[in-house]
Design an enzyme around this catalytic site. Structure first.
Site, PDB file in Angstrom:
ATOM      1  N   GLU A 101      45.072  44.593  33.333  1.00 30.68           N
ATOM      2  CA  GLU A 101      44.067  43.554  33.593  1.00 30.68           C
ATOM      3  C   GLU A 101      43.277  43.889  34.875  1.00 30.68           C
ATOM      4  O   GLU A 101      42.064  43.741  34.927  1.00 30.68           O
ATOM      5  CB  GLU A 101      44.792  42.214  33.745  1.00 30.68           C
ATOM      6  CG  GLU A 101      43.929  40.989  33.734  1.00 30.68           C
ATOM      7  CD  GLU A 101      43.309  40.706  32.387  1.00 30.68           C
ATOM      8  OE1 GLU A 101      43.538  41.467  31.435  1.00 30.68           O
ATOM      9  OE2 GLU A 101      42.554  39.731  32.303  1.00 30.68           O
TER      10      GLU A 101
ATOM     11  N   THR B  43      33.500  39.018  33.972  1.00 31.27           N
ATOM     12  CA  THR B  43      34.525  38.318  34.767  1.00 31.27           C
ATOM     13  C   THR B  43      34.321  38.549  36.258  1.00 31.27           C
ATOM     14  O   THR B  43      34.454  37.633  37.070  1.00 31.27           O
ATOM     15  CB  THR B  43      35.934  38.801  34.351  1.00 31.27           C
ATOM     16  OG1 THR B  43      36.130  38.435  32.990  1.00 31.27           O
ATOM     17  CG2 THR B  43      37.025  38.136  35.169  1.00 31.27           C
TER      18      THR B  43
END
Ligand code: HSE
Length: 310
Positions: free
Chosen positions: A133, A185
């Site tokens: 991630e 993001t």
């Protein structure tokens, strides 16, 4: 090592769940990623193909979240003699706020762990998924990877040390709408203020505590009253077309709550009735289409299993 192969599915996830920025998330049955992995006599991890990514993802094993997580796992286990070849099928949009990179990392780690004879528990796999991630979006948060790995609703009680709590899973229906606009993001994290007012913090932690409590008591009216975010949503929602209109329409037509999935632009809403969910999501898609914005819609129960062998 005997040649063996496996095909797995890992689910998309809704992180934050409105009031729980970086600490709450749940998995859904649809969409998700599929991954095929085979052992190989040649050590190292190789990506043979990626489908459904419109050519956007790197086939370089060090740069791709799925292979990089597996490489870290093999290193940790002292099994760098092992070879894996994989084919990834993205069955979900990327950069959408649906935990696309988490689903891929979890699929890879789950498949590798199965082929190795399950040396690690899911909890032990979690840090490797978080590494993936961090590679994908610059920050190793766990609110997507933990629900993708465990299924259900998860609370990240703390990051240092990492402590994850599986919460009771509500019998609700989740409607997801991904509008085709770009909200990376990294950018969505940068626009949030790093300081919050004490009065906002009080509102927020009341809502988080109430939400967790509602899951234990199955009090879905309370759950709905807790799906409010006074810190992140007011800022991030400006990046999402028609956010306020969509929210008002959903809340007036059976939604218990409506909010941004992860860092967006996907929005999610929760319902008692699948018919309400279907009606709202279809009409929201029409509402956006009238404004010239295309979207994907999904309707799903909360996923309770995490990754599975297909
Ligand atoms: N909690 C993270 C965020 C999830 O909102 O930035 C990103 O998908």
């Amino acid at each position: 090592m005997k040649k063996e192969s496996i095909k797995v599915f890992a689910p998309a996830t809704v992180a934050n769940v409105v009031c729980g920025f970086d600490i709450l998330g749940f998995a859904v049955n649809e969409p998700g990623d599929e991954l095929w992995m085979e052992t190989s006599d040649k050590p190292g991890v190789r990506i043979l193909s990626i489908n459904g990514d419109e050519g956007k993802l790197s086939l370089d094993p060090q740069k791709n979240t799925v292979s990089a997580s597996v490489i870290s796992l093999l290193k940790h286990l002292g099994r760098e003699d092992v070879g894996f070849e994989l084919k990834l099928t993205k069955k979900m949009p990327m950069g959408s706020g649906l935990g696309s990179s988490s689903a891929s990392a979890v699929a890879g780690l789950f498949a590798a762990n199965e082929l190795l004879g399950k040396p690690l528990t899911k909890l032990e796999l979690l840090p490797f998924a978080m590494e993936g991630e961090a590679l994908a979006c610059g920050h190793g948060h766990a609110d997507n990877v933990a629900p993708a790995l465990f299924g259900g609703f998860t609370l990240i009680k703390s990051y240092e040390p990492l402590e994850v709590i599986a919460l009771p899973v509500p019998k609700l229906f989740c409607a997801l709408l991904y509008p085709h606009v770009d909200v990376p993001t990294r950018d969505a994290r940068q626009i949030i203020r790093s300081k919050v007012l004490l009065k906002d913090a009080v509102t927020q932690w009341g809502n988080i505590a109430g939400l967790v409590s509602s899951l234990y008591t199955h009090d879905y009216d309370l759950l709905g009253r807790c799906l409010k975010d006074v810190i992140v949503e007011p800022i991030r929602s400006i990046l999402i077309p028609e956010f306020d209109h969509m929210k008002t329409y959903a809340m007036e037509n059976g939604a218990l709550g409506f909010g941004i999935s992860g860092s967006g632009p996907t929005v999610f809403s929760l319902y008692r009735s699948p018919d309400d969910a279907q009606k709202v999501i279809t009409n929201l898609q029409k509402m956006l289409a009238d404004k010239g914005v295309k979207s994907n819609i999904y309707l799903s129960e909360i996923n309770e299993t995490g990754p599975v062998v297909l």
